[in-house]
Design an enzyme around this catalytic site. Structure first.
Site, PDB file in Angstrom:
ATOM      1  N   TRP A 164      -7.900   7.778  -6.627  1.00  0.00           N
ATOM      2  CA  TRP A 164      -9.175   8.268  -6.124  1.00  0.00           C
ATOM      3  C   TRP A 164      -9.574   7.418  -4.928  1.00  0.00           C
ATOM      4  O   TRP A 164      -9.914   6.253  -5.081  1.00  0.00           O
ATOM      5  CB  TRP A 164     -10.267   8.214  -7.201  1.00  0.00           C
TER       6      TRP A 164
ATOM      7  N   ARG B 123     -11.000   2.204   0.415  1.00  0.00           N
ATOM      8  CA  ARG B 123     -10.329   1.657   1.587  1.00  0.00           C
ATOM      9  C   ARG B 123     -11.356   1.411   2.677  1.00  0.00           C
ATOM     10  O   ARG B 123     -12.066   2.327   3.097  1.00  0.00           O
ATOM     11  CB  ARG B 123      -9.246   2.643   2.074  1.00  0.00           C
TER      12      ARG B 123
ATOM     13  N   GLU C 107      -9.263  -1.222   7.481  1.00  0.00           N
ATOM     14  CA  GLU C 107      -7.898  -1.012   7.001  1.00  0.00           C
ATOM     15  C   GLU C 107      -7.554   0.473   6.890  1.00  0.00           C
ATOM     16  O   GLU C 107      -6.684   0.877   6.127  1.00  0.00           O
ATOM     17  CB  GLU C 107      -7.680  -1.733   5.670  1.00  0.00           C
TER      18      GLU C 107
ATOM     19  N   HIS D  21      -3.097  -3.306   4.952  1.00  0.00           N
ATOM     20  CA  HIS D  21      -2.738  -2.166   5.799  1.00  0.00           C
ATOM     21  C   HIS D  21      -2.906  -2.540   7.266  1.00  0.00           C
ATOM     22  O   HIS D  21      -3.983  -2.961   7.680  1.00  0.00           O
ATOM     23  CB  HIS D  21      -3.620  -0.963   5.480  1.00  0.00           C
TER      24      HIS D  21
ATOM     25  N   LYS E 233       1.098  -4.580  -2.400  1.00  0.00           N
ATOM     26  CA  LYS E 233       1.241  -3.393  -1.556  1.00  0.00           C
ATOM     27  C   LYS E 233       1.062  -3.741  -0.076  1.00  0.00           C
ATOM     28  O   LYS E 233       0.121  -4.444   0.295  1.00  0.00           O
ATOM     29  CB  LYS E 233       0.208  -2.333  -1.945  1.00  0.00           C
TER      30      LYS E 233
ATOM     31  N   SER F 207      -4.068  11.144   2.827  1.00  0.00           N
ATOM     32  CA  SER F 207      -4.962   9.997   2.965  1.00  0.00           C
ATOM     33  C   SER F 207      -4.383   8.946   3.900  1.00  0.00           C
ATOM     34  O   SER F 207      -5.017   7.926   4.161  1.00  0.00           O
ATOM     35  CB  SER F 207      -5.225   9.362   1.587  1.00  0.00           C
TER      36      SER F 207
END
Length: 254
Positions: A47, A82, A86, A143, A170, A231
């Site tokens: 989500w 998020r 990023e 990211h 990640k 996304s």
């Protein structure tokens, strides 16, 4: 590398798990996307709460998460806000970010929580500690939408996430040339070989699309597909992604 068990799946072993994003702006849209995700061949659901117009309104985040949890049944739910810096949809203060994620961890509706590594040590340590207390798994993430750092830098970043206590590390980067994609894949393979936690990596955009299907070869534990709305740049449609991963998995077995 040991796998991470979340409900009925184990992240980090075998075929990469497919995660699809829920990116609705209203509760009605979120519910609709969650229902589509439940009925899809996705292994888990993210989500992306930064898309939600009322995410910072009192109690709406938890209320909506409860509805999503009920819809998904036994499919694991990853909660992610998020931040704009990023690649997300909204600006948010450090205080708001910490409060929102704390609220979601305590709710019991999310199985995993995404914590941005560069939000700062104090925030990440507090949220990871709270997640551990509430048996919620943590994904420490970074990211970079501007570039692909060097292989050494990427590996050091993933190692730092592991050392900080992440259940899953990640890293997403943007390629500017073909060689950037191979650097990301090489860093992934090395990290998968030496870290104790599963890793999720991706090279974004069309240039990096190969990184979204080659996880079983290089050691990426989860790949993100789309059920319509994407996304992040370069996401592959879910059913096509499932088919390609299955073909590659059979080849690995052979």
């Amino acid at each position: 590398m040991k796998g991470v068990r979340v409900r009925q799946i184990e992240i980090g072993n075998g075929i990469p798990k497919i995660c699809v994003p829920v990116v609705g702006k209203t509760q009605e849209e979120i519910i609709k996307y969650a229902e589509e995700a439940r009925n899809s061949p996705a292994d888990m659901v993210e989500w992306r709460a930064d898309w939600y117009e009322e995410i910072l309104c009192e109690n709406r985040a938890v209320e909506t998460a409860g509805k999503v949890r009920q819809i998904l049944k036994e499919k694991p739910l990853l909660f992610t806000f998020r931040t704009k810096k990023e690649g997300g949809e909204k600006e948010i203060s450090v205080r708001e970010y910490s409060a929102l994620n704390s609220q979601m961890i305590k709710s019991g509706y999310a199985d995993l929580i995404d914590i941005e590594y560069f939000m700062g040590k104090e925030v990440s340590e507090r949220l990871m500690s709270l997640a551990k207390e509430n048996r919620v798994k943590t994904v420490l993430s970074s990211h970079d939408f501007e570039k692909t750092p060097s292989r050494k830098e990427m590996l050091l970043c993933l190692k730092a996430m592991e050392e900080a206590g992440a259940d899953i590390a990640k890293l997403a980067v943007m390629p500017r040339r073909k060689e950037d994609v191979t650097e990301l894949l090489a860093a992934t393979a090395e990290a998968a070989g030496c870290l104790s936690c599963p890793v999720i990596t991706m090279s974004m955009g069309k240039e990096g699309m190969i990184s979204r299907i080659s996880g079983e070869t290089f050691g990426c534990a989860v790949t993100f597909g789309s059920l319509g709305k994407t996304s992040a740049p370069g996401q592959i449609e879910l059913h096509a992604l499932r088919q390609v991963l299955s073909i590659l998995h059979e080849a690995h077995k052979g």
